[in-house]
Design an enzyme around this catalytic site. Structure first.
Site, PDB file in Angstrom:
ATOM      1  N   LYS A  96       0.814  -1.205   0.000  1.00  0.00           N
ATOM      2  CA  LYS A  96       0.000   0.000   0.000  1.00  0.00           C
ATOM      3  C   LYS A  96       0.853   1.262   0.000  1.00  0.00           C
ATOM      4  CE  LYS A  96      -4.273  -2.116   1.377  1.00  0.00           C
ATOM      5  NZ  LYS A  96      -4.858  -2.941   2.410  1.00  0.00           N
TER       6      LYS A  96
HETATM    7  N1  GLU Z   1      -7.680  -8.602   4.084  1.00  0.00           N
HETATM    8  C1  GLU Z   1      -6.494  -9.272   3.657  1.00  0.00           C
HETATM    9  C2  GLU Z   1      -5.598  -8.269   2.985  1.00  0.00           C
HETATM   10  O1  GLU Z   1      -6.069  -7.267   2.468  1.00  0.00           O
HETATM   11  C3  GLU Z   1      -6.768 -10.387   2.679  1.00  0.00           C
HETATM   12  C4  GLU Z   1      -6.836 -11.670   3.331  1.00  0.00           C
HETATM   13  C5  GLU Z   1      -7.361 -12.827   2.510  1.00  0.00           C
HETATM   14  O2  GLU Z   1      -7.712 -12.682   1.335  1.00  0.00           O
HETATM   15  O3  GLU Z   1      -7.439 -13.875   3.109  1.00  0.00           O
HETATM   16  O4  GLU Z   1      -4.436  -8.455   2.971  1.00  0.00           O
END
Ligand code: GLU
Length: 289
Positions: A265
């Site tokens: 990010k």
């Molecule tokens: N929320 C997690 C992330 O943005 C993704 C996790 C998943 O896909 O299991 O890194």
């Protein structure tokens, strides 16, 4: 010690395909997210299935409301559409993890009652790390087992604000067949150690929340980045401990920048917002894949 392959049965015609997009509003989505999510959408479409959007917003130290708004906007701009989740006409969802704490709490109690967990007085930094999916470069060091012998009773009589770790079955091989990456094998105690499932702040770790949600949302295939392959091994142990059937897994290759570094990010220029501001269209971006 070994046991049968953990892989879910291949999605049969009788089970409707259910996929998911599980972004975290902790920054702006980038080209890597777009590519993985596009794959998830294509796979759901190819199977005539449903795509669920779930906002993974449990890391309250990093989540910001403006990221949550931008996330929905960017997904839509890129051409992603979901049938369940936030802004779906109120029919299904919104699926926002911070609104689902009682479900995670119930799973935590179940694991604790069944003796899978032990209390741990580990550092704040480790606990913070447990709230996020461990992407390339942020895998935790192997837990040395310091608190394994700490009796729950001793802890209960002292500081109740302990973290709870899952006691991994040392030496067990966790195997599964990934829909993209093929046959996988991870050894508990070598490739990953006892991991946090519940923090002293009263929150589930990423590993627990994702398992509880993928099971509750009846996800049949999890499509995500390849850096979560080792997390899948941990999650398979949680599915088994909770008596839940695991979904199938499809881990996409990671997108890297022009120096070969995985996108994160912090790569502002490669965020979907920046690409859009620079006049690039989703079609152009996809044509480059
Ligand atoms: N929320 C997690 C992330 O943005 C993704 C996790 C998943 O896909 O299991 O890194």
């Amino acid at each position: 010690m070994s046991h049968p392959d953990f892989s879910a049965a291949t999605c049969s015609a009788t089970i409707a395909y259910r996929g998911r997009l599980a972004p975290s509003p902790t920054g702006y989505l980038h080209l890597g997210h777009a590519k993985t999510f596009w794959t998830a959408q294509e796979r759901a479409r190819a199977h005539g299935g449903t795509l669920v959007l779930r906002s993974e917003d449990l890391d309250r130290h990093r989540v910001r409301p403006e990221f949550a708004t931008a996330m929905l906007e960017d997904l839509r701009w890129f051409g992603l559409a979901w049938q369940e989740g936030p802004d779906c006409g109120g029919a299904f969802g919104p699926y926002t993890q911070s609104e689902r704490l009682p479900r995670y709490q119930a799973a935590f109690e179940q694991l604790r009652a069944a003796g899978f967990l032990f209390p741990c007085v580990c550092s704040r930094q480790e606990v913070r790390r447990a709230l996020q999916a461990p992407h390339a470069g942020d895998e935790e060091p192997l837990y040395p087992g310091t608190c394994r012998q700490l009796a729950a009773a001793a802890v209960a009589s002292g500081d109740p604000r302990v973290n709870w770790r899952f006691r991994i079955p040392d030496g067990e091989r966790v195997t599964f067949t990934d829909g993209h990456a093929g046959q996988q094998q991870f050894v508990a105690g070598r490739d990953f150690g006892d991991f946090v499932v519940w923090t002293r702040e009263g929150f589930p770790s990423y590993q627990l929340a994702v398992v509880v949600d993928d099971a509750a949302m009846r996800i049949t295939e999890v499509v995500r980045g390849a850096d979560l392959l080792a997390s899948t091994a941990r999650q398979l142990l949680l599915y088994r401990a909770l008596g839940l059937a695991p979904p199938a897994f499809f881990h996409c290759p990671l997108v890297t920048d022009d120096r070969g570094v995985r996108l994160a990010k912090r790569h502002d220029a490669l965020s979907l917002r920046a690409q859009r501001a620079a006049g690039r269209t989703p079609e152009e971006i996809r044509a480059g894949w």
